[in-house]
Design an enzyme around this catalytic site. Sequence first.
Site, PDB file in Angstrom:
ATOM      1  N   ASP A  15       0.867  -1.146  -0.075  1.00 55.06           N
ATOM      2  CA  ASP A  15      -0.198  -0.008  -0.096  1.00 55.06           C
ATOM      3  C   ASP A  15       0.780   1.267   0.145  1.00 55.06           C
ATOM      4  O   ASP A  15       2.258   1.213   0.076  1.00 55.06           O
ATOM      5  CB  ASP A  15      -0.978  -0.044   1.178  1.00 55.06           C
ATOM      6  CG  ASP A  15      -1.933   1.392   1.203  1.00 55.06           C
ATOM      7  OD1 ASP A  15      -2.131   1.364   0.195  1.00 55.06           O
ATOM      8  OD2 ASP A  15      -1.964   1.874   2.320  1.00 55.06           O
ATOM      9  N   SER A  16       0.323   2.391   0.023  1.00 51.12           N
ATOM     10  CA  SER A  16       1.098   3.621  -0.105  1.00 51.12           C
ATOM     11  C   SER A  16       1.810   3.865   1.327  1.00 51.12           C
ATOM     12  O   SER A  16       2.525   4.730   1.563  1.00 51.12           O
ATOM     13  CB  SER A  16       0.326   4.869  -0.497  1.00 51.12           C
ATOM     14  OG  SER A  16      -1.081   4.841   0.144  1.00 51.12           O
ATOM     15  N   CYS A  78      -4.344  -1.781  -1.745  1.00 50.63           N
ATOM     16  CA  CYS A  78      -4.655  -0.412  -1.817  1.00 50.63           C
ATOM     17  C   CYS A  78      -5.805  -0.428  -2.994  1.00 50.63           C
ATOM     18  O   CYS A  78      -5.729  -1.126  -3.982  1.00 50.63           O
ATOM     19  CB  CYS A  78      -3.492   0.212  -2.491  1.00 50.63           C
ATOM     20  SG  CYS A  78      -3.590   1.951  -2.812  1.00 50.63           S
ATOM     21  N   GLU A 156      -3.243   8.601   8.418  1.00 51.95           N
ATOM     22  CA  GLU A 156      -1.995   8.669   8.661  1.00 51.95           C
ATOM     23  C   GLU A 156      -1.523   9.102  10.107  1.00 51.95           C
ATOM     24  O   GLU A 156      -0.519   8.876  10.663  1.00 51.95           O
ATOM     25  CB  GLU A 156      -1.436   9.141   7.603  1.00 51.95           C
ATOM     26  CG  GLU A 156      -1.275   8.534   6.230  1.00 51.95           C
ATOM     27  CD  GLU A 156      -0.463   7.237   6.156  1.00 51.95           C
ATOM     28  OE1 GLU A 156       0.738   7.507   6.818  1.00 51.95           O
ATOM     29  OE2 GLU A 156      -0.482   6.290   5.345  1.00 51.95           O
ATOM     30  N   CYS A 188     -11.257   2.524   0.679  1.00 55.32           N
ATOM     31  CA  CYS A 188      -9.926   2.908   0.803  1.00 55.32           C
ATOM     32  C   CYS A 188      -9.244   2.165   1.907  1.00 55.32           C
ATOM     33  O   CYS A 188     -10.106   2.193   3.148  1.00 55.32           O
ATOM     34  CB  CYS A 188      -9.553   4.464   1.024  1.00 55.32           C
ATOM     35  SG  CYS A 188      -8.050   5.015   1.455  1.00 55.32           S
ATOM     36  N   HIS A 190      -7.060   2.744   4.289  1.00 58.79           N
ATOM     37  CA  HIS A 190      -6.875   3.683   5.154  1.00 58.79           C
ATOM     38  C   HIS A 190      -8.286   4.082   6.048  1.00 58.79           C
ATOM     39  O   HIS A 190      -7.967   4.004   7.417  1.00 58.79           O
ATOM     40  CB  HIS A 190      -6.379   4.984   5.090  1.00 58.79           C
ATOM     41  CG  HIS A 190      -4.951   5.006   4.468  1.00 58.79           C
ATOM     42  ND1 HIS A 190      -4.341   4.384   3.445  1.00 58.79           N
ATOM     43  CD2 HIS A 190      -4.037   5.791   5.076  1.00 58.79           C
ATOM     44  CE1 HIS A 190      -3.016   4.828   3.482  1.00 58.79           C
ATOM     45  NE2 HIS A 190      -2.867   5.399   4.517  1.00 58.79           N
TER      46      HIS A 190
END
Length: 274
Positions: A15-16, A78, A156, A188, A190
């Site tokens: 993932d990022s 992701c 994040e 997503c 996240h």
Amino acid sequence: MMDRIAASHPIGIFDSGVGGLTVLSALRRRLPGESFLYLGDTARLPYGTKSAGTVQRYALKAAAHLLHHDVKLLVVACNTATSFALPELIDASPVPVAGVVEPGVRAALALGVHRIGVIGTEGTIRSGSYQRALARMDGSVSVRAVPCPLFVPLAEEGWGDHPVTDQVAQTYLTPLLEWGAEALILGCTHYPLLVPSLQRVVGPEVTLVDSASSVADAVATSYADLLERDLGGRGELFVHLTDASDHFLKVARHILGTLPEHLEVVHLDPDGRG
Ligand code: DGL
């Protein structure tokens, strides 16, 4: 010095940033004997605001790094990379590649609801990947998709249960609530980190669909032949980051309950820039 990756081939996952850890955590619970190599492309985060071509390039580099470490399976944890680059990744990979969009859609449709909201990065929503998959798998559901670009930085930052996140969520999600969404796909990886705030804002009547466990189920059932020989072992976790990140470690400890055993900062470009 570089950690030696476990002798048995690990499952590669990327993932990022921290988002894919939600998928990793579900996979580790489902497949405790497997070793995993997680790549967080923290130097290039976020993916969700970038063009399709750029995300494809990043995703192919991330995959190449994992393949170089002899992963037996690639999990694209992701949604943005799945939405923009899944066919390219499948073409480029000698091992099977699993994305996150279809399992999320399947989990939402299993609820038997009629109005499904989808939230994701700008890229994921713009790509239309969820809208297409929902229409293909059940043409009778109504779908509204809304990009929520501020959610990734909030996740994040570790603000999953925070008044600022409540306020941002209120702004993004009110139109979906007014429309009558019965379920909301967290499109997503996240976003599961924001569930306390999101559930507070949408109320108990709206089901938040976190695809992490459906991805883990899909991997466990679709690739059983690859997994069998590792059953009974004790899996190890290797984490590679393209940039050192305190946020990553803080959130990783929160999600995984422990810090990764093997952590390394790596460069995906030969010239060392990320
Ligand atoms: N976690 C990623 C996703 O599922 C992307 C977040 C980002 O880098 O923008 O889309």
